[in-house]
Design an enzyme around this catalytic site. Sequence first.
Site, PDB file in Angstrom:
ATOM      1  N   SER A  80      49.385  73.278  49.487  1.00 20.75           N
ATOM      2  CA  SER A  80      50.658  72.920  48.848  1.00 20.75           C
ATOM      3  C   SER A  80      51.533  74.151  48.646  1.00 20.75           C
ATOM      4  O   SER A  80      51.048  75.278  48.559  1.00 20.75           O
ATOM      5  CB  SER A  80      50.382  72.284  47.481  1.00 20.75           C
ATOM      6  OG  SER A  80      49.514  71.186  47.607  1.00 20.75           O
TER       7      SER A  80
HETATM    8  N1  SAH Z   1      44.685  71.667  46.401  1.00 21.12           N
HETATM    9  C1  SAH Z   1      45.080  71.998  47.753  1.00 21.12           C
HETATM   10  C2  SAH Z   1      45.851  70.883  48.401  1.00 21.12           C
HETATM   11  C3  SAH Z   1      45.129  70.274  49.519  1.00 21.12           C
HETATM   12  S1  SAH Z   1      45.936  68.917  50.324  1.00 21.12           S
HETATM   13  C4  SAH Z   1      45.867  73.300  47.715  1.00 21.12           C
HETATM   14  O1  SAH Z   1      45.627  74.121  46.877  1.00 21.12           O
HETATM   15  O2  SAH Z   1      46.718  73.532  48.540  1.00 21.12           O
HETATM   16  C5  SAH Z   1      45.153  67.531  49.595  1.00 21.12           C
HETATM   17  C6  SAH Z   1      43.678  67.368  49.868  1.00 21.12           C
HETATM   18  O3  SAH Z   1      43.293  66.124  49.257  1.00 21.12           O
HETATM   19  C7  SAH Z   1      43.271  67.247  51.337  1.00 21.12           C
HETATM   20  O4  SAH Z   1      42.342  68.243  51.624  1.00 21.12           O
HETATM   21  C8  SAH Z   1      42.640  65.860  51.424  1.00 21.12           C
HETATM   22  O5  SAH Z   1      41.534  65.787  52.314  1.00 21.12           O
HETATM   23  C9  SAH Z   1      42.207  65.615  49.989  1.00 21.12           C
HETATM   24  N2  SAH Z   1      41.982  64.211  49.608  1.00 21.12           N
HETATM   25  C10 SAH Z   1      42.665  63.107  49.982  1.00 21.12           C
HETATM   26  N3  SAH Z   1      42.132  62.011  49.412  1.00 21.12           N
HETATM   27  C11 SAH Z   1      41.072  62.429  48.646  1.00 21.12           C
HETATM   28  C12 SAH Z   1      40.108  61.769  47.817  1.00 21.12           C
HETATM   29  N4  SAH Z   1      40.107  60.441  47.648  1.00 21.12           N
HETATM   30  N5  SAH Z   1      39.186  62.523  47.190  1.00 21.12           N
HETATM   31  C13 SAH Z   1      39.146  63.875  47.351  1.00 21.12           C
HETATM   32  N6  SAH Z   1      40.013  64.549  48.123  1.00 21.12           N
HETATM   33  C14 SAH Z   1      40.975  63.845  48.767  1.00 21.12           C
END
Ligand code: SAH
Length: 221
Positions: free
Chosen positions: A71
Amino acid sequence: MTSAAVQRGIGMTSQRTRDRMVARLREQGIADEAVLVAMGSVPRHLFVDAALASRAYEDTALPIGFEQTISRPFVVARMIAVARAGRTLERVLEVGTGCGYGAAVFAYVAKEVYSIERIQALAERARANLRPLRIANLRLVHGDGSKGLPEAAPFDAIVVAAAALDVPRALIDQLADGGRLIIPVGAAEQELRVIERTAAGKLKDRRLDAVHFVPLRAGKG
Ligand code: SAH
């Protein structure tokens, strides 16, 4: 370069570059000093591909593989600042570890952080990214975060880094009294919502910024 030098960063990955990012976050309205210290401390370039390291401190989302993104710095800072609301946080949960960056920032401002990721390969990558930082108060879990993490609940804050179509009831149920759930909700158009369980146990729901996140998906990947 030695691995210590890679970790510290040079040029576009240096402390100076991180400080400039923090100055920009202030201009964008992030006022929580604890969050700004955390953003200035976590080496974001270690969480992206080496080929993208020089862009790690720009205010953009970047690809991390598996169709997922890290993000924007502003969004990470904003969600954690809203989650904190000036409080001392004990136990918190992040849903969507991705590369592990947000979890590392969260670990600076909360006593105990759990972060859950549904895609196993990403959970493993996050573990590898985080290892050199030796963050003792962070636990990574592979699983479906839309169900929360009942065995560690209740949480003072839950930050969801993927957009849900509806707010999962399980997450609301796992909020401590006074706890806050920060979650993007929507499909093509999403908004950041804050659901607060007041000290008296009532639920309050507020709508904040328009945002853009990858979708929250059910089940493990
Ligand atoms: N926190 C991260 C953002 C990652 S993007 C950062 O610091 O940039 C969002 C993430 O959520 C992805 O890796 C995706 O695989 C995960 N995600 C989506 N649905 C999910 C679920 N039901 N449980 C756990 N993770 C999930």
